[in-house]
Design a protein around this motif. Structure first.
Motif, PDB file in Angstrom:
ATOM      1  N   GLU A 165      73.913  57.296  23.464  1.00 47.10           N
ATOM      2  CA  GLU A 165      75.196  57.251  22.753  1.00 47.10           C
ATOM      3  C   GLU A 165      75.044  56.598  21.376  1.00 47.10           C
ATOM      4  N   GLU A 168      73.490  59.168  19.161  1.00 49.36           N
ATOM      5  CA  GLU A 168      74.471  60.201  18.792  1.00 49.36           C
ATOM      6  C   GLU A 168      75.436  59.685  17.722  1.00 49.36           C
ATOM      7  N   ARG A 169      75.907  58.454  17.894  1.00 47.51           N
ATOM      8  CA  ARG A 169      76.817  57.876  16.900  1.00 47.51           C
ATOM      9  C   ARG A 169      76.134  57.735  15.545  1.00 47.51           C
TER      10      ARG A 169
END
Length: 195
Positions: A165, A168-169
């Motif tokens: 995550e 991805e951010r």
């Protein structure tokens, strides 16, 4: 009938963990108080009696969910007074402070103290990373914490998910920056690298 507990202080971690695992906060507080008031008999033992009805059905987390976070916090702080060199009450306090009281700086300090005491406590590293990523906006430190979790336990899927995550951010942020700058070549390159 009553339950009699006699425990050597050296093994106090297991004694209090039994209450912690059953999430019996008031019993943990009574046990901690019993030890703190224990006379110095040279044997360093705890001798406490609890009737089954004395143990509350609510867990430490239930206290927090029902608004009695002060009771939970008091229990963890007493456990820390009792066994300041033990990592688990520091971790539990950090989780309470982060998840229920939104006292993020204090939670970070509690997690870091737990890690100082037990550097291979993977769950604390993971919760520290989660705190750094979600509440303190320090993704680089969070990423380092999650990578450390995976060094300790390569099968920790949750840490792997949280690490993904963050990646991805970070990629989304880079794409937004490329769009804002009108840098279509950089955007194309970023998108291709994500395939």
């Amino acid at each position: 009938s009553t339950r009699r507990i006699r425990q050597n202080v050296v093994g106090l971690t297991e004694f209090l963990e039994a209450f912690y695992e059953r999430e019996e906060c008031e019993a943990m507080i009574r046990a901690a108080d019993a030890v703190l008031q224990m006379p110095d008999d040279g044997e360093n033992t705890v001798d406490a009696t609890f009737a089954p009805g004395d143990l509350p059905p609510e867990s430490a987390l239930d206290y927090a969910h029902h608004g009695d976070v002060q009771e939970s916090e008091a229990g963890y702080r007493r456990a820390i007074e009792l066994a300041p060199a033990d990592a688990w009450p520091w971790h539990a306090l950090g989780t309470l402070l982060a998840d229920h009281l939104q006292r993020y700086d204090e939670a970070e300090a509690a997690y870091r103290k737990a890690i100082e005491l037990d550097p291979v406590y993977a769950l604390v590293w993971r919760n520290l990373g989660r705190l750094l990523a979600t509440h303190l906006d320090r993704p680089d430190e969070a990423e380092a914490a999650f990578k450390h979790v995976l060094e300790l336990d390569e099968n920790d899927g949750y840490a792997r998910q949280l690490l993904a995550e963050i990646s991805e951010r970070r990629a989304l942020k880079e794409c937004i920056e490329a769009i804002a700058a009108g840098n279509w070549i950089a955007l194309r390159s970023l998108l291709i690298s994500r395939l």
